[in-house]
Design an enzyme around this catalytic site. Structure first.
Site, PDB file in Angstrom:
ATOM      1  N   TYR A 196       7.427  -3.123 -17.489  1.00  0.00           N
ATOM      2  CA  TYR A 196       7.581  -4.353 -16.708  1.00  0.00           C
ATOM      3  C   TYR A 196       9.035  -4.830 -16.761  1.00  0.00           C
ATOM      4  O   TYR A 196       9.776  -4.720 -15.813  1.00  0.00           O
ATOM      5  CB  TYR A 196       6.625  -5.433 -17.210  1.00  0.00           C
ATOM      6  CG  TYR A 196       6.645  -6.680 -16.337  1.00  0.00           C
ATOM      7  CD1 TYR A 196       5.947  -6.696 -15.139  1.00  0.00           C
ATOM      8  CD2 TYR A 196       7.378  -7.806 -16.704  1.00  0.00           C
ATOM      9  CE1 TYR A 196       5.973  -7.821 -14.317  1.00  0.00           C
ATOM     10  CE2 TYR A 196       7.406  -8.925 -15.888  1.00  0.00           C
ATOM     11  CZ  TYR A 196       6.709  -8.932 -14.702  1.00  0.00           C
ATOM     12  OH  TYR A 196       6.744 -10.049 -13.885  1.00  0.00           O
ATOM     13  N   SER A 245       4.240  -5.631  -9.729  1.00  0.00           N
ATOM     14  CA  SER A 245       5.039  -6.803  -9.394  1.00  0.00           C
ATOM     15  C   SER A 245       6.510  -6.533  -9.720  1.00  0.00           C
ATOM     16  O   SER A 245       7.120  -5.645  -9.113  1.00  0.00           O
ATOM     17  CB  SER A 245       4.486  -8.026 -10.121  1.00  0.00           C
ATOM     18  OG  SER A 245       5.009  -9.212  -9.607  1.00  0.00           O
ATOM     19  N   ASP A 258      -1.860 -11.070  -0.668  1.00  0.00           N
ATOM     20  CA  ASP A 258      -0.900 -11.310  -1.735  1.00  0.00           C
ATOM     21  C   ASP A 258       0.131 -12.328  -1.246  1.00  0.00           C
ATOM     22  O   ASP A 258       1.024 -12.002  -0.464  1.00  0.00           O
ATOM     23  CB  ASP A 258      -0.204 -10.007  -2.139  1.00  0.00           C
ATOM     24  CG  ASP A 258       0.637 -10.171  -3.404  1.00  0.00           C
ATOM     25  OD1 ASP A 258       0.885 -11.326  -3.802  1.00  0.00           O
ATOM     26  OD2 ASP A 258       1.036  -9.150  -3.985  1.00  0.00           O
TER      27      ASP A 258
END
Length: 738
Positions: A510, A590, A673
């Site tokens: 991430y 993301s 989204d």
């Protein structure tokens, strides 16, 4: 309290590679056939910034799929190609069966006590959404309070945030539909299950907090968007309101807003003794807050500043009377705990503007802060007051450690934890001497514990599992990044797996927004492990594992460190023989989707396959949609030259290398989204398919009635991840048995 190479500067529309529609061919496609991607039209759009001409031939794909028929047709065509290819991939059914089995346990959440009642969520195997239960006493029988399965036929309407009143008689709860960040609030009578007529809409990024006597509750929302713009327009003018029970939303009382600074966001909490409203204001995703107070029993709403200036993190732990406890990174990069007595401000001299614009000395009342728990080598992640204990959850080398202190900061000892893993949901209050938390790891779903002193914790609820956790090994290693920084990484695999020749490995990362990636159970990832693969989770810079310095080292002008850390993780896995050179799959969601897109551009030779989920792919336009404007704290401003040049250097959409063979890639997004709008993934995929990037499949999977991830029903998760992990398993040679 809970403490993100060469540029392709121009791609003229006249040079874009155009292929032919394949809607009729999709079902007949096999892996032996050359992939034919849907036709994607181009438009003549060129932006000039700081002397650079930036072509954006797929700008039209930013349009809302619900509103633009051309975008909807493109989505249908892409899904047809993806579905056709996936039909040729063996092992998807076996993975789906494995995931179904591995989801078949009670997924437990930590209980919240209110008025002697205990509220908690549980999702059992086969259920799409968690059910909210209540016990009228800790040892009483549970009963169903809210079952979201009754709300929609497709299971895509979920229970989001909820909060019981102080006496436990009422519940305010949020409904999330189709994965959107927008919420609708309702109120329930806990004893009877009656739904009150109260309804509050356009709630987003909100806490929920009850006022004394159940007179009403606090929440935050944005103004109602223009018709057709709910899923794309920028979110501004966040405001805290108080809804009075029995009244219409139009009569809600504005508690706090900053119309002169529409970019600020505000959330409200009420101390557990219901004496103070504490409003936290932020300007982006950085942990830099202003704190505003409102006395609950005041006749008029009179906000007063406790902390001015967006310089540091201040996270409320709780209040006892006029004494408030906060965790802060003020002079403590890994955080410390401080308190202030609101009844004893001091009169201090400060500089101010005098007559004739001269600087002079003024008197100002300021609150005095006292350190309770000093900064530690570990990072504070969470804290709670439980009776007369201050309980602090630390991140210690990317795993949890739970320590207790007296309210004056005197150490009282550690709470025993059952191994290497993560504490979650820590809660309690000064009115009760019992607290609760969840503990889990990569090989162990959450078990709920209670504790009442500084000694050992007791099991409150433990799920029966469909596999034996002792057959799965979890270890931690440290490897060197490009600049020599030591990066922690967890490895998870079956204990009896022979790694002498390496095994297909799924590497996750991430690296952003001060978010710590800690050990946690995932049924899809466990299916990969049970099939004989290795799962690796790297704790990249940009996260919060080691406090502010770790975060700062992976954002803004330092963002390349995140990509270097991830690339170094892949190189380490191959060099150590953990995975063969052609056996490395990567995944990120993301900000992690951005990570996958960036490293695919920078090191396409290193990875065999990847999954970029709901990624931020156009780094020059991310701040123009929904919540994107918040992300400038981590990414910088595309409108500022230094930031622009850094963003352009790694933007996945702009740096695809024509004439380079790319790994097999699955991009995934969803039509609802409204966090990272799907246009990011649409544009990136269109360009990847149009350029000469090799013969490996470069596909996009677009879910309907789903958002950024939260609220997604279990059956959709199984379908999605059996598709994606089947795709990657096929690419790296992981043999998924029946």
């Amino acid at each position: 309290m809970r403490i993100t190479g060469l540029f392709a500067l121009a791609l003229a529309s006249s040079t874009a590679i155009i292929s032919t529609p394949v809607l009729a061919q999709a079902d007949a496609m096999t892996k032996d056939n050359a992939l034919t991607y849907p036709e994607t039209k181009t438009v003549d759009v060129v932006d000039e910034q700081f002397g650079e001409k930036i072509a954006d031939p797929y700008r039209w794909l930013e349009n809302d799929v619900r509103e633009d028929a051309d975008v909807a047709a493109w989505v249908a065509a892409q899904n047809a190609v993806t579905d056709g290819y996936l039909k040729t991939v063996e092992g998807r059914e076996a993975l789906a069966a494995s995931m179904t089995n591995l989801f078949n346990y009670d997924q437990l959440e930590v209980p919240v006590e209110a008025g002697g009642k205990f509220f908690y969520e549980r999702k059992s195997g086969g259920q799409n959404q968690a059910i909210l239960y209540v016990r009228d006493g800790e040892d009483d029988e549970e009963r169903v309070l809210i079952d979201p399965a009754e709300w929609s036929e497709d299971g895509a309407t979920a229970l989001a945030e909820w909060k019981p009143s102080e006496d436990g008689s009422l519940l305010v709860y949020a409904i999330q539909d189709g994965g959107s960040d927008w919420r609708t609030l309702k109120v329930m009578d806990v004893a009877t299950g009656e739904i009150k007529p109260d309804s509050v809409e356009w709630v987003k990024f909100s806490n929920l907090a009850w006022m004394p006597g159940n007179s009403g509750f606090l929440y935050s929302r944005f103004p109602e968007p223009q018709e057709g713009e709910a899923f794309q327009s920028l979110n501004k003018n966040h405001t805290v309101y108080m809804h009075m029970l029995g009244k219409k939303q139009s009569s809600d009382i504005k508690v706090y807003a900053t119309p002169e600074k529409p970019e600020l966001s505000h959330t409200a909490e009420v101390t557990s003794d219901q004496q103070w409203v504490v409003i936290t204001s932020s300007s982006g995703t950085d942990d830099r807050y202003e704190i505003t107070l409102v006395k609950v029993d005041a006749k008029e709403i009179e906000p007063r500043k406790l902390v001015e200036g967006f310089d540091n993190s201040w996270s409320l732990i709780d209040g006892i009377g006029d004494t408030l406890y906060f965790a802060t990174n003020n002079d403590a990069k890994r955080l410390r705990i401080m308190k202030t007595d609101l009844s004893k401000p001091e009169d201090r001299d400060v500089m101010c503007d005098g007559p004739d614009a001269e600087t002079t000395t003024c008197s100002k009342m300021e609150y005095v802060w006292t350190e309770v728990v000093p900064e530690h080598v570990a990072t504070i992640d969470n804290a709670a007051i439980v009776g007369d204990l201050l309980v602090v959850d630390y991140i210690d080398d990317a795993k949890s450690r739970l320590e207790t202190f007296a309210l004056d900061g005197t150490p009282k000892g550690l709470v025993d934890l059952p191994g290497l893993g993560t504490v979650a949901g820590l809660n309690g209050s000064a009115k009760s001497d019992k607290g609760y938390f969840a503990f889990g790891s990569f090989n162990q779903p959450n078990t709920i514990y209670s504790f009442s002193d500084a000694g050992s914790a007791e099991i409150w609820s433990k799920p029966e599992l469909p596999f034996d956790p002792d057959t799965v090994q979890v270890t931690q290693r440290f490897y060197e990044s490009k600049d020599g920084t030591k990066i922690p990484m967890f490895l998870v695999h079956k204990k009896d797996l022979d790694l002498s020749e390496g095994a297909p490995t799924l590497l996750y990362g991430y690296g952003g927004f001060n978010i710590s990636v800690l050990p946690g159970y995932s049924a899809p990832k466990m299916a990969w492990i049970q099939a004989g693969g290795v799962y690796a989770s790297a704790n990249l810079r940009g996260g919060g594992e080691y406090g502010k310095e770790w975060h700062d080292a992976g954002r803004l002008q330092n963002k390349q460190n995140v990509f270097d850390d991830f690339i170094a993780a892949g190189e380490y896995l191959i060099a150590e023989g953990i995975t063969p050179k052609d056996g490395l799959a990567i995944e990120g969601r993301s900000n992690g989707g951005l990570l996958v897109g960036a490293v695919m551009n920078q090191r396409p030779d290193l990875f065999t396959t990847g999954h970029a989920a709901v990624g931020v792919m156009d780094m020059l336009r991310f701040d123009r949609f929904t919540a994107g404007r918040y992300w400038v704290d981590d990414y910088g401003y595309p409108s500022k030259e230094a930031d622009f040049r850094k963003l352009l250097s790694y933007s996945p959409y702009h740096n695809i290398q024509d004439g380079t063979n790319y790994p097999a890639l699955m991009v995934s997004t969803a039509d609802t989204d409204d966090r990272v709008v799907p246009g990011h993934s649409f544009k990136y995929t269109a360009r990847l398919q149009a350029l000469n990037t090799g013969d490996k499949p470069h596909l996009i999977r677009i879910e309907t009635r789903a958002g950024h991830g939260s609220g997604k029903p279990t059956d959709k998760l199984i379908e999605e991840y059996s598709d994606i992990y089947g795709f990657m398993a096929d690419a790296v040679g992981l043999e998924v048995g029946e």
